[in-house]
Scaffold this motif. Structure first.
Motif, PDB file in Angstrom:
ATOM      1  N   SER A  80       0.861  -1.174   0.000  1.00 27.78           N
ATOM      2  CA  SER A  80       0.000   0.000   0.000  1.00 27.78           C
ATOM      3  C   SER A  80       0.901   1.228   0.000  1.00 27.78           C
ATOM      4  O   SER A  80       1.851   1.292   0.797  1.00 27.78           O
ATOM      5  N   VAL A  81       0.629   2.168  -0.891  1.00 28.07           N
ATOM      6  CA  VAL A  81       1.460   3.364  -0.996  1.00 28.07           C
ATOM      7  C   VAL A  81       0.601   4.624  -0.985  1.00 28.07           C
ATOM      8  O   VAL A  81      -0.597   4.585  -1.266  1.00 28.07           O
ATOM      9  N   ARG A  82       1.263   5.727  -0.663  1.00 28.92           N
ATOM     10  CA  ARG A  82       0.634   7.044  -0.747  1.00 28.92           C
ATOM     11  C   ARG A  82       1.477   7.889  -1.695  1.00 28.92           C
ATOM     12  O   ARG A  82       2.689   8.009  -1.535  1.00 28.92           O
ATOM     13  N   LEU A  83       0.819   8.447  -2.705  1.00 25.66           N
ATOM     14  CA  LEU A  83       1.486   9.339  -3.642  1.00 25.66           C
ATOM     15  C   LEU A  83       1.428  10.753  -3.093  1.00 25.66           C
ATOM     16  O   LEU A  83       0.379  11.200  -2.622  1.00 25.66           O
ATOM     17  N   GLN A  84       2.541  11.464  -3.156  1.00 25.36           N
ATOM     18  CA  GLN A  84       2.581  12.864  -2.747  1.00 25.36           C
ATOM     19  C   GLN A  84       2.384  13.715  -3.992  1.00 25.36           C
ATOM     20  O   GLN A  84       3.206  13.692  -4.904  1.00 25.36           O
ATOM     21  N   VAL A  85       1.270  14.452  -4.037  1.00 29.58           N
ATOM     22  CA  VAL A  85       0.920  15.249  -5.212  1.00 29.58           C
ATOM     23  C   VAL A  85       1.676  16.571  -5.172  1.00 29.58           C
ATOM     24  O   VAL A  85       1.780  17.215  -4.121  1.00 29.58           O
ATOM     25  N   ALA A  86       2.206  16.974  -6.304  1.00 27.78           N
ATOM     26  CA  ALA A  86       2.984  18.208  -6.417  1.00 27.78           C
ATOM     27  C   ALA A  86       2.114  19.443  -6.184  1.00 27.78           C
ATOM     28  O   ALA A  86       0.907  19.413  -6.425  1.00 27.78           O
ATOM     29  N   ASP A  87       2.743  20.502  -5.704  1.00 23.98           N
ATOM     30  CA  ASP A  87       2.041  21.777  -5.561  1.00 23.98           C
ATOM     31  C   ASP A  87       1.596  22.242  -6.938  1.00 23.98           C
ATOM     32  O   ASP A  87       2.314  22.080  -7.929  1.00 23.98           O
ATOM     33  N   GLY A  88       0.420  22.820  -7.000  1.00 22.31           N
ATOM     34  CA  GLY A  88      -0.113  23.297  -8.274  1.00 22.31           C
ATOM     35  C   GLY A  88      -0.933  22.252  -9.019  1.00 22.31           C
ATOM     36  O   GLY A  88      -1.522  22.546 -10.045  1.00 22.31           O
ATOM     37  N   VAL A  89      -0.935  21.021  -8.519  1.00 20.84           N
ATOM     38  CA  VAL A  89      -1.727  19.949  -9.119  1.00 20.84           C
ATOM     39  C   VAL A  89      -2.881  19.644  -8.171  1.00 20.84           C
ATOM     40  O   VAL A  89      -2.691  19.515  -6.964  1.00 20.84           O
ATOM     41  N   ASP A  90      -4.083  19.542  -8.712  1.00 21.62           N
ATOM     42  CA  ASP A  90      -5.275  19.289  -7.906  1.00 21.62           C
ATOM     43  C   ASP A  90      -5.299  17.829  -7.440  1.00 21.62           C
ATOM     44  O   ASP A  90      -5.396  16.913  -8.261  1.00 21.62           O
ATOM     45  N   PRO A  91      -5.201  17.596  -6.115  1.00 23.54           N
ATOM     46  CA  PRO A  91      -5.226  16.212  -5.617  1.00 23.54           C
ATOM     47  C   PRO A  91      -6.516  15.472  -5.960  1.00 23.54           C
ATOM     48  O   PRO A  91      -6.508  14.258  -6.120  1.00 23.54           O
ATOM     49  N   TRP A  92      -7.625  16.194  -6.089  1.00 24.50           N
ATOM     50  CA  TRP A  92      -8.889  15.541  -6.409  1.00 24.50           C
ATOM     51  C   TRP A  92      -8.898  15.001  -7.830  1.00 24.50           C
ATOM     52  O   TRP A  92      -9.493  13.961  -8.105  1.00 24.50           O
ATOM     53  N   LYS A  93      -8.225  15.669  -8.730  1.00 28.38           N
ATOM     54  CA  LYS A  93      -8.108  15.136 -10.099  1.00 28.38           C
ATOM     55  C   LYS A  93      -7.245  13.876 -10.104  1.00 28.38           C
ATOM     56  O   LYS A  93      -7.522  12.932 -10.831  1.00 28.38           O
ATOM     57  N   VAL A  94      -6.209  13.880  -9.278  1.00 26.53           N
ATOM     58  CA  VAL A  94      -5.354  12.693  -9.163  1.00 26.53           C
ATOM     59  C   VAL A  94      -6.158  11.546  -8.553  1.00 26.53           C
ATOM     60  O   VAL A  94      -6.089  10.412  -9.027  1.00 26.53           O
ATOM     61  N   ARG A  95      -6.951  11.829  -7.522  1.00 24.92           N
ATOM     62  CA  ARG A  95      -7.790  10.790  -6.906  1.00 24.92           C
ATOM     63  C   ARG A  95      -8.765  10.207  -7.924  1.00 24.92           C
ATOM     64  O   ARG A  95      -9.067   9.025  -7.893  1.00 24.92           O
ATOM     65  N   GLY A  96      -9.272  11.029  -8.804  1.00 19.59           N
ATOM     66  CA  GLY A  96     -10.202  10.559  -9.829  1.00 19.59           C
ATOM     67  C   GLY A  96      -9.547   9.661 -10.863  1.00 19.59           C
ATOM     68  O   GLY A  96     -10.231   8.916 -11.565  1.00 19.59           O
ATOM     69  N   ARG A  97      -8.228   9.723 -10.963  1.00 20.30           N
ATOM     70  CA  ARG A  97      -7.502   8.897 -11.934  1.00 20.30           C
ATOM     71  C   ARG A  97      -6.689   7.793 -11.247  1.00 20.30           C
ATOM     72  O   ARG A  97      -5.835   7.168 -11.863  1.00 20.30           O
ATOM     73  N   THR A  98      -6.993   7.557  -9.966  1.00 19.76           N
ATOM     74  CA  THR A  98      -6.249   6.560  -9.194  1.00 19.76           C
ATOM     75  C   THR A  98      -6.283   5.186  -9.834  1.00 19.76           C
ATOM     76  O   THR A  98      -5.274   4.472  -9.845  1.00 19.76           O
ATOM     77  N   HIS A  99      -7.418   4.790 -10.385  1.00 17.63           N
ATOM     78  CA  HIS A  99      -7.517   3.448 -10.965  1.00 17.63           C
ATOM     79  C   HIS A  99      -6.599   3.298 -12.181  1.00 17.63           C
ATOM     80  O   HIS A  99      -6.058   2.233 -12.420  1.00 17.63           O
ATOM     81  N   TYR A 100      -6.384   4.379 -12.930  1.00 20.21           N
ATOM     82  CA  TYR A 100      -5.452   4.318 -14.061  1.00 20.21           C
ATOM     83  C   TYR A 100      -4.004   4.220 -13.561  1.00 20.21           C
ATOM     84  O   TYR A 100      -3.188   3.475 -14.112  1.00 20.21           O
ATOM     85  N   VAL A 101      -3.699   4.989 -12.528  1.00 22.62           N
ATOM     86  CA  VAL A 101      -2.349   4.975 -11.965  1.00 22.62           C
ATOM     87  C   VAL A 101      -2.041   3.600 -11.380  1.00 22.62           C
ATOM     88  O   VAL A 101      -0.967   3.041 -11.606  1.00 22.62           O
ATOM     89  N   ARG A 102      -2.994   3.050 -10.639  1.00 21.30           N
ATOM     90  CA  ARG A 102      -2.800   1.727 -10.033  1.00 21.30           C
ATOM     91  C   ARG A 102      -2.561   0.664 -11.101  1.00 21.30           C
ATOM     92  O   ARG A 102      -1.673  -0.173 -10.972  1.00 21.30           O
ATOM     93  N   ASP A 103      -3.355   0.692 -12.155  1.00 17.16           N
ATOM     94  CA  ASP A 103      -3.190  -0.271 -13.242  1.00 17.16           C
ATOM     95  C   ASP A 103      -1.804  -0.141 -13.869  1.00 17.16           C
ATOM     96  O   ASP A 103      -1.130  -1.143 -14.111  1.00 17.16           O
ATOM     97  N   ALA A 104      -1.363   1.089 -14.114  1.00 20.25           N
ATOM     98  CA  ALA A 104      -0.044   1.304 -14.713  1.00 20.25           C
ATOM     99  C   ALA A 104       1.071   0.840 -13.775  1.00 20.25           C
ATOM    100  O   ALA A 104       2.076   0.266 -14.225  1.00 20.25           O
ATOM    101  N   MET A 105       0.902   1.054 -12.474  1.00 20.89           N
ATOM    102  CA  MET A 105       1.911   0.616 -11.512  1.00 20.89           C
ATOM    103  C   MET A 105       2.006  -0.912 -11.465  1.00 20.89           C
ATOM    104  O   MET A 105       3.111  -1.471 -11.396  1.00 20.89           O
ATOM    105  N   ILE A 106       0.875  -1.583 -11.503  1.00 20.87           N
ATOM    106  CA  ILE A 106       0.889  -3.051 -11.499  1.00 20.87           C
ATOM    107  C   ILE A 106       1.522  -3.577 -12.781  1.00 20.87           C
ATOM    108  O   ILE A 106       2.315  -4.522 -12.764  1.00 20.87           O
ATOM    109  N   ARG A 107       1.195  -2.959 -13.911  1.00 19.17           N
ATOM    110  CA  ARG A 107       1.801  -3.389 -15.183  1.00 19.17           C
ATOM    111  C   ARG A 107       3.311  -3.206 -15.163  1.00 19.17           C
ATOM    112  O   ARG A 107       4.062  -4.055 -15.647  1.00 19.17           O
TER     113      ARG A 107
END
Length: 157
Positions: A80-107
């Protein structure tokens, strides 16, 4: 008559299952399918606790990471990991794309082993963080992620 046909059909259908039953003598020379499962949840002393979430952290649901060597599967590690979102990037947009990030990380974890050298059953955290950060940034675009913190690492063999 219908009952007799129904019973006959049931008997004929289940007969192969009874015919294939293993011997009960205990003298069978075939190997059993017994496996021993060991759980090695790493203790917090092995790595510093992740920093408190300042609202810019996005947790990725548990990743199942294979550890392999020379094309041979050695182990699975549940991370289990926590991504640290950069300043200037909306964390809610990143949360909305979590399933894509997770899939890419597993691949990415399936393309190259993230196992530690010398101990093929453990996760190499530095290697995993570097690979996954690059993967997350490629998936999200730009330099959206500035760090990865490991919350839990559970090695099962």
């Amino acid at each position: 008559m219908k009952q007799a046909l129904l019973i006959l059909g049931f008997v004929l259908f289940t007969l192969p299952a009874f015919a294939a039953a293993p011997e009960k003598s205990g003298k069978s020379k075939a190997h059993g399918n017994r496996y021993q499962a060991g759980f090695t949840l790493e203790s917090p002393e092995e790595e510093a606790e992740p920093p408190e979430d300042n609202g810019r952290g996005v947790e990725i649901p548990t990743l199942v990471v294979p550890v392999f060597e020379d094309g041979r599967l050695l182990n699975y590690v549940f991370v289990s990991v926590r991504l640290q979102v950069a300043d200037g990037v909306d964390p809610w947009k990143v949360r909305g794309r979590t399933h894509y990030v997770r899939d890419a990380m597993i691949r990415a974890a399936h393309k190259q082993s993230l196992g530690a050298d010398g101990n093929g059953r453990a996760l190499d955290r530095e290697k995993a963080a570097k690979v996954w950060m690059a993967t997350a940034n490629e998936t999200l675009g730009g330099e959206s992620i500035t760090g990865i913190h490991f919350l839990t690492v559970d090695s099962r063999s």
